[in-house]
Scaffold this motif. Structure first.
Motif, PDB file in Angstrom:
ATOM      1  N   LEU A 127       0.823  -1.213   0.000  1.00  0.00           N
ATOM      2  CA  LEU A 127       0.000   0.000   0.000  1.00  0.00           C
ATOM      3  C   LEU A 127       0.856   1.262   0.000  1.00  0.00           C
ATOM      4  CD1 LEU A 127      -2.732  -1.069   2.566  1.00  0.00           C
ATOM      5  CD2 LEU A 127      -3.036  -0.748   0.100  1.00  0.00           C
ATOM      6  N   SER A 128       1.939   1.239   0.766  1.00  0.00           N
ATOM      7  CA  SER A 128       2.819   2.407   0.839  1.00  0.00           C
ATOM      8  C   SER A 128       3.490   2.677  -0.507  1.00  0.00           C
ATOM      9  CB  SER A 128       3.871   2.207   1.921  1.00  0.00           C
ATOM     10  OG  SER A 128       4.701   3.336   2.007  1.00  0.00           O
ATOM     11  N   ALA A 129       3.855   1.620  -1.204  1.00  0.00           N
ATOM     12  CA  ALA A 129       4.455   1.794  -2.530  1.00  0.00           C
ATOM     13  C   ALA A 129       3.449   2.415  -3.491  1.00  0.00           C
ATOM     14  CB  ALA A 129       4.941   0.454  -3.068  1.00  0.00           C
ATOM     15  N   ALA A 130       2.167   2.071  -3.310  1.00  0.00           N
ATOM     16  CA  ALA A 130       1.132   2.592  -4.207  1.00  0.00           C
ATOM     17  C   ALA A 130       0.726   4.019  -3.872  1.00  0.00           C
ATOM     18  CB  ALA A 130      -0.096   1.683  -4.164  1.00  0.00           C
ATOM     19  N   ASP A 131       0.593   4.331  -2.566  1.00  0.00           N
ATOM     20  CA  ASP A 131       0.070   5.648  -2.212  1.00  0.00           C
ATOM     21  C   ASP A 131       1.087   6.574  -1.534  1.00  0.00           C
ATOM     22  OD1 ASP A 131       0.210   4.730   0.427  1.00  0.00           O
ATOM     23  OD2 ASP A 131      -1.937   4.348   0.573  1.00  0.00           O
ATOM     24  N   GLY A 132       2.279   6.084  -1.222  1.00  0.00           N
ATOM     25  CA  GLY A 132       3.330   6.928  -0.658  1.00  0.00           C
ATOM     26  C   GLY A 132       3.151   7.297   0.804  1.00  0.00           C
ATOM     27  N   ARG A 133       2.204   6.633   1.501  1.00  0.00           N
ATOM     28  CA  ARG A 133       1.989   6.950   2.912  1.00  0.00           C
ATOM     29  C   ARG A 133       3.000   6.199   3.782  1.00  0.00           C
ATOM     30  NH1 ARG A 133      -4.445   6.208   3.312  1.00  0.00           N
ATOM     31  NH2 ARG A 133      -3.665   4.319   4.267  1.00  0.00           N
ATOM     32  N   PRO A 134       3.433   6.801   4.873  1.00  0.00           N
ATOM     33  CA  PRO A 134       4.397   6.154   5.763  1.00  0.00           C
ATOM     34  C   PRO A 134       3.802   4.931   6.468  1.00  0.00           C
ATOM     35  CG  PRO A 134       4.254   8.502   6.218  1.00  0.00           C
ATOM     36  CD  PRO A 134       3.152   8.175   5.280  1.00  0.00           C
ATOM     37  N   ILE A 135       4.697   4.039   6.890  1.00  0.00           N
ATOM     38  CA  ILE A 135       4.320   2.855   7.650  1.00  0.00           C
ATOM     39  C   ILE A 135       4.815   3.038   9.077  1.00  0.00           C
ATOM     40  CG2 ILE A 135       4.605   0.366   7.899  1.00  0.00           C
ATOM     41  CD1 ILE A 135       5.333   0.323   4.894  1.00  0.00           C
ATOM     42  N   THR A 146       8.767   1.938  14.973  1.00  0.00           N
ATOM     43  CA  THR A 146       9.505   2.443  13.830  1.00  0.00           C
ATOM     44  C   THR A 146       8.541   3.008  12.799  1.00  0.00           C
ATOM     45  OG1 THR A 146      11.130   0.695  14.181  1.00  0.00           O
ATOM     46  CG2 THR A 146      11.196   1.800  12.065  1.00  0.00           C
ATOM     47  N   VAL A 147       8.966   4.053  12.108  1.00  0.00           N
ATOM     48  CA  VAL A 147       8.220   4.634  10.998  1.00  0.00           C
ATOM     49  C   VAL A 147       9.099   4.522   9.757  1.00  0.00           C
ATOM     50  CG1 VAL A 147       7.124   6.705  10.082  1.00  0.00           C
ATOM     51  CG2 VAL A 147       7.067   6.255  12.542  1.00  0.00           C
ATOM     52  N   VAL A 148       8.516   4.016   8.653  1.00  0.00           N
ATOM     53  CA  VAL A 148       9.278   3.810   7.425  1.00  0.00           C
ATOM     54  C   VAL A 148       8.553   4.496   6.273  1.00  0.00           C
ATOM     55  CG1 VAL A 148      10.175   2.092   5.809  1.00  0.00           C
ATOM     56  CG2 VAL A 148      10.116   1.583   8.248  1.00  0.00           C
ATOM     57  N   LEU A 149       9.301   5.238   5.456  1.00  0.00           N
ATOM     58  CA  LEU A 149       8.743   5.839   4.248  1.00  0.00           C
ATOM     59  C   LEU A 149       9.824   5.894   3.187  1.00  0.00           C
ATOM     60  CD1 LEU A 149       6.489   7.275   2.680  1.00  0.00           C
ATOM     61  CD2 LEU A 149       7.360   9.411   3.590  1.00  0.00           C
ATOM     62  N   ASN A 150       9.570   5.228   2.058  1.00  0.00           N
ATOM     63  CA  ASN A 150      10.477   5.247   0.913  1.00  0.00           C
ATOM     64  C   ASN A 150      11.929   4.980   1.299  1.00  0.00           C
ATOM     65  OD1 ASN A 150       8.260   5.895  -0.684  1.00  0.00           O
ATOM     66  ND2 ASN A 150       8.627   8.084  -0.485  1.00  0.00           N
ATOM     67  N   GLY A 151      12.147   3.969   2.128  1.00  0.00           N
ATOM     68  CA  GLY A 151      13.496   3.610   2.527  1.00  0.00           C
ATOM     69  C   GLY A 151      14.055   4.412   3.686  1.00  0.00           C
ATOM     70  N   THR A 152      13.393   5.486   4.092  1.00  0.00           N
ATOM     71  CA  THR A 152      13.828   6.265   5.245  1.00  0.00           C
ATOM     72  C   THR A 152      13.203   5.657   6.487  1.00  0.00           C
ATOM     73  OG1 THR A 152      13.909   8.270   3.920  1.00  0.00           O
ATOM     74  CG2 THR A 152      13.829   8.547   6.310  1.00  0.00           C
ATOM     75  N   THR A 153      14.026   5.299   7.466  1.00  0.00           N
ATOM     76  CA  THR A 153      13.538   4.679   8.696  1.00  0.00           C
ATOM     77  C   THR A 153      13.792   5.608   9.865  1.00  0.00           C
ATOM     78  OG1 THR A 153      14.046   2.499   7.810  1.00  0.00           O
ATOM     79  CG2 THR A 153      13.729   2.663  10.182  1.00  0.00           C
ATOM     80  N   LEU A 154      12.758   5.871  10.638  1.00  0.00           N
ATOM     81  CA  LEU A 154      12.867   6.679  11.848  1.00  0.00           C
ATOM     82  C   LEU A 154      12.508   5.798  13.038  1.00  0.00           C
ATOM     83  CD1 LEU A 154      10.896   9.810  10.627  1.00  0.00           C
ATOM     84  CD2 LEU A 154      13.354   9.539  10.658  1.00  0.00           C
ATOM     85  N   VAL A 155      13.376   5.736  14.025  1.00  0.00           N
ATOM     86  CA  VAL A 155      13.107   4.965  15.237  1.00  0.00           C
ATOM     87  C   VAL A 155      12.736   5.930  16.353  1.00  0.00           C
ATOM     88  CG1 VAL A 155      14.057   3.355  16.917  1.00  0.00           C
ATOM     89  CG2 VAL A 155      14.694   3.156  14.512  1.00  0.00           C
ATOM     90  N   ASN A 156      11.570   5.703  16.949  1.00  0.00           N
ATOM     91  CA  ASN A 156      11.027   6.572  17.997  1.00  0.00           C
ATOM     92  C   ASN A 156      11.043   8.053  17.604  1.00  0.00           C
ATOM     93  OD1 ASN A 156      10.528   4.413  19.655  1.00  0.00           O
ATOM     94  ND2 ASN A 156      12.413   4.634  20.812  1.00  0.00           N
ATOM     95  N   PRO A 157      10.485   8.381  16.433  1.00  0.00           N
ATOM     96  CA  PRO A 157      10.486   9.784  16.022  1.00  0.00           C
ATOM     97  C   PRO A 157       9.484  10.599  16.831  1.00  0.00           C
ATOM     98  CG  PRO A 157       9.183   8.514  14.509  1.00  0.00           C
ATOM     99  CD  PRO A 157       9.794   7.535  15.478  1.00  0.00           C
ATOM    100  N   THR A 158       9.670  11.887  16.815  1.00  0.00           N
ATOM    101  CA  THR A 158       8.711  12.781  17.454  1.00  0.00           C
ATOM    102  C   THR A 158       7.467  12.864  16.573  1.00  0.00           C
ATOM    103  OG1 THR A 158       9.564  14.728  16.333  1.00  0.00           O
ATOM    104  CG2 THR A 158      10.548  14.169  18.481  1.00  0.00           C
ATOM    105  N   ALA A 159       6.375  13.302  17.162  1.00  0.00           N
ATOM    106  CA  ALA A 159       5.135  13.450  16.396  1.00  0.00           C
ATOM    107  C   ALA A 159       5.319  14.473  15.275  1.00  0.00           C
ATOM    108  CB  ALA A 159       3.993  13.852  17.305  1.00  0.00           C
ATOM    109  N   SER A 160       6.101  15.521  15.516  1.00  0.00           N
ATOM    110  CA  SER A 160       6.310  16.532  14.469  1.00  0.00           C
ATOM    111  C   SER A 160       7.073  15.943  13.283  1.00  0.00           C
ATOM    112  CB  SER A 160       7.036  17.752  15.036  1.00  0.00           C
ATOM    113  OG  SER A 160       8.288  17.391  15.558  1.00  0.00           O
ATOM    114  N   ALA A 161       8.008  15.034  13.537  1.00  0.00           N
ATOM    115  CA  ALA A 161       8.736  14.396  12.433  1.00  0.00           C
ATOM    116  C   ALA A 161       7.798  13.526  11.609  1.00  0.00           C
ATOM    117  CB  ALA A 161       9.888  13.558  12.981  1.00  0.00           C
TER     118      ALA A 161
END
Length: 135
Positions: free
Chosen positions: A62-70, A114-129
């Motif tokens: 779904l993320s590949a199709a619509d570009g939304r983060p996981i 973890t939050v992942v979007l287009n190969g970018t991985t954020l671990v414990n990101p802030t809500a603003s990120a």
């Protein structure tokens, strides 16, 4: 869909029944406080605040199709709850993967939110990120 609203429905019914009983006893302040508390709690546990979780494979597709983060999350994780609360209405713009329901997701993130979007991985990101990713 109806099953996902079960706990919220119970809380709304409890608020209406008990709040109505308090109104019949002429306890207006108690009724308003009780109804307000349980109605707010019903909204917090509703699918509006907690969108349906999908599998890691489905989220990737779904993320590949619509570009939304996981977002990989787990129940009773304080960081996950704070993130979901901070995102509130925007939570539906993300794909949520419950690592306790998906062993492959759990293995990939080792139980770290973890939050992942287009190969970018954020671990414990802030809500603003995460809000920046959603935009």
């Amino acid at each position: 869909m109806l099953r996902r609203w079960g706990l919220s429905g119970v809380l709304f019914a409890l608020a209406a029944a008990y709040g109505g009983a308090r109104l019949l006893d002429d306890r207006l302040v108690g009724a308003v406080l009780f109804v307000g508390f349980f109605a707010a709690l019903g909204v917090v546990v509703s699918p509006w605040m907690f969108p349906r979780s999908v599998s890691a494979a489905e989220a990737a597709r779904l993320s590949a199709a619509d570009g939304r983060p996981i977002v990989y999350w787990r129940l009773r994780c304080p960081w996950c709850l704070r993130l979901r609360w901070a995102l509130r209405g925007r939570a539906g713009r993300l794909h949520w993967v419950d690592v306790w329901k998906d062993p492959s997701a759990a293995a990939s993130v080792e139980a770290v939110p973890t939050v992942v979007l287009n190969g970018t991985t954020l671990v414990n990101p802030t809500a603003s990120a995460v809000r920046e990713l959603v935009r």
